[in-house]
Design an enzyme around this catalytic site. Structure first.
Site, short mmCIF file in Angstrom:
data_model
loop_
_atom_site.label_atom_id
_atom_site.label_comp_id
_atom_site.label_asym_id
_atom_site.label_seq_id
_atom_site.Cartn_x
_atom_site.Cartn_y
_atom_site.Cartn_z
N PHE A 44 0.84 -1.22 0.01
CA PHE A 44 0.06 0.15 -0.09
C PHE A 44 0.82 1.12 -0.22
CE2 PHE A 44 -2.28 3.52 1.67
CZ PHE A 44 -3.53 3.62 1.05
N ASP A 104 9.27 2.55 1.69
CA ASP A 104 8.24 3.09 2.33
C ASP A 104 8.09 2.94 3.53
OD1 ASP A 104 5.62 3.92 3.18
OD2 ASP A 104 4.71 3.56 1.33
N LYS A 130 2.83 9.44 8.94
CA LYS A 130 1.96 8.72 9.97
C LYS A 130 2.59 9.33 11.37
CE LYS A 130 -0.71 5.50 7.91
NZ LYS A 130 -0.38 4.75 6.65
C1 LIG Z 1 -0.70 5.15 5.28
C2 LIG Z 1 0.27 4.81 4.42
C3 LIG Z 1 0.38 5.42 3.26
C4 LIG Z 1 -0.41 6.64 2.58
O1 LIG Z 1 -0.26 7.62 3.78
P1 LIG Z 1 -1.31 8.86 3.47
O2 LIG Z 1 -0.81 9.89 4.51
O3 LIG Z 1 -2.56 8.20 3.81
O4 LIG Z 1 -1.39 9.32 2.26
C5 LIG Z 1 1.68 5.09 2.20
N1 LIG Z 1 2.32 4.06 2.39
C6 LIG Z 1 2.16 3.21 3.67
C7 LIG Z 1 3.01 2.14 3.97
C8 LIG Z 1 1.14 3.44 4.74
O5 LIG Z 1 1.03 2.79 5.59
#
Ligand SMILES: *Cc1c(COP(=O)(O)O)cnc(C)c1O
Length: 394
Positions: free
Chosen positions: A128, A215, A244
């Site tokens: 994701f 990421d 986050k």
């Molecule tokens: C939550 C998340 C995102 C997206 O972040 P947003 O602030 O919602 O755009 C991208 N990569 C990972 C691994 C995530 O957990």
């Protein structure tokens, strides 16, 4: 309920009015223990006094000026983040998806600099990366993409935790310029790759001149018992994205780079009106200070290890449970059956949990969780799971 909100979420039947540490309270004063932290955002818990203080102080002094001018708080935060992460330069965004957008734009520039006109980025199944057009394309979940075609070109997909698949791509795809990978799949179900995955991926990237882009939006900021999950593997990526837990609830994302990657962007290549403004940067600086001062990275490691052992003791051997796994305070219990209903059942018992990838109960409690609160989570979740697999309604 308001009729005037777009229909993007299906919220659970509760409204929180205030928070304190690892707890939230609704309008009737009912207490909920938060084992999700707003999806790995509020690592320091709710209403942390020092975050509140930093925000109030900064709001009274200066909220926003724009990146057309130097910003003291942004410069200090960049220095501090780079020191902790072993990186060299930072671009600040307002969300995780935007941090990944910055990384993907860097990958394309990097490709063009090397004379590759149609650069490709390898991404993984089950990953994701966000909801913007490029990041939903990068995301390895058809349901997030469905209906939004045409998707963005320039991505190749490989199974997660599969180095052979990447080697095959390396042999056949000369236009690959980067890989974008989560060190642990978060939304994909708390999937922890084998110990050799990241070190070998690092080698593969070096051999082929690919940018290794991690990421760490969910795994970063102490969540996995290291400041960043890549540190467990003893490697550094070329590009790392954060969001986050970085702002503890204030919207901030970051794209960090080092080596050649740190010099890819030139003035005019990328930007953001709000990105890295004084308010969000003062909050993030406070987050870094408190995590460091209070030893919360070590705490996440210790407490997570204990919770994982306790869960295994409670649930190992139960029928209907496929696996119990975790890294620091990122814990997943995979069941045989879809179990989204557990979110509501937990809520009824005053506990906030998440279910992702249909059958993985996911816990992302705040790093400031007390031992007693950790025990409460383990016992309530274990009860819920046992009842669920036994088929009796809660
Ligand atoms: C939550 C998340 C995102 C997206 O972040 P947003 O602030 O919602 O755009 C991208 N990569 C990972 C691994 C995530 O957990």
């Amino acid at each position: 309920m308001s009729e005037h909100l777009m229909n993007t979420y299906k919220p659970l039947p509760v409204r929180f009015e205030r928070g304190e540490g690892a707890c939230l309270f609704d309008g009737e004063g009912r207490r909920y223990l938060d084992a999700l932290s707003g999806i790995a955002v509020c690592g320091l818990g709710h209403a942390h006094p020092e975050i509140g203080e930093a925000l109030c102080r900064q709001a009274r002094q200066l909220l926003h000026t724009s990146n057309l001018y130097h910003i003291e708080q942004q410069e200090r935060l960049a220095d501090e983040l780079c020191a902790i992460a072993g990186m060299e330069r930072v671009f600040f965004s307002n969300s995780g998806a935007e941090a990944n957008e910055a990384a993907l734009k860097m990958a394309r520039l990097h490709g063009h600099e090397r004379g590759i006109d149609t650069p490709q980025v390898i991404v993984c199944e089950g990953s994701f990366h966000g909801r913007t057009m490029a990041t939903l394309t990068a995301t390895g979940n058809r349901r997030i993409q469905a209906g939004f075609e045409p998707l963005v070109p320039g991505f190749l997909r490989a199974p997660y935790d599969d180095l052979d698949a990447l080697r095959t791509i390396a042999e056949n795809s000369p236009n690959v310029v980067a890989v974008l990978v989560e060190p642990v799949l978060g939304e994909g179900g708390v999937r922890i790759p084998g110990e050799q995955y990241l070190p070998r991926l690092r080698q593969l990237c070096d051999e082929h001149g690919w940018l290794m882009m991690l990421d760490e939006i969910q795994t970063g900021m102490g969540r996995t018992g290291h400041w960043f999950a890549c540190q467990r593997a003893g490697i550094r990526p070329d590009v790392m994205t954060l969001a986050k837990g970085l702002g503890n609830g204030v919207p901030i994302g970051a794209c960090l780079a080092r080596g050649a990657a740190a010099d890819i962007f030139k003035p005019g290549n990328h930007g953001s009106t709000f990105g890295g403004n004084p308010l969000v940067c003062s909050a993030a600086r406070t987050v870094l200070q408190v995590i460091e001062r209070d030893g919360l990275v070590e705490r996440a490691d210790r407490l997570g290890t204990r919770m994982l052992a306790d869960f295994r003791q409670q649930l190992d051997g139960e029928e209907g449970i496929r696996s119990i796994r975790g890294l620091g305070l990122m814990l997943g219990i995979e069941l045989e059956q879809p179990c989204a209903v557990l979110m509501e059942r937990a809520l009824e018992r005053g506990l906030l949990i998440n279910v992702t990838a249909e059958r993985v109960l996911r816990l992302l409690p705040p790093l400031i969780l007390s031992d007693a609160e950790a025990d409460e989570i383990v016992s309530t979740v274990s009860e819920l799971v046992k009842e669920f697999v036994a088929g009796s309604p809660a």
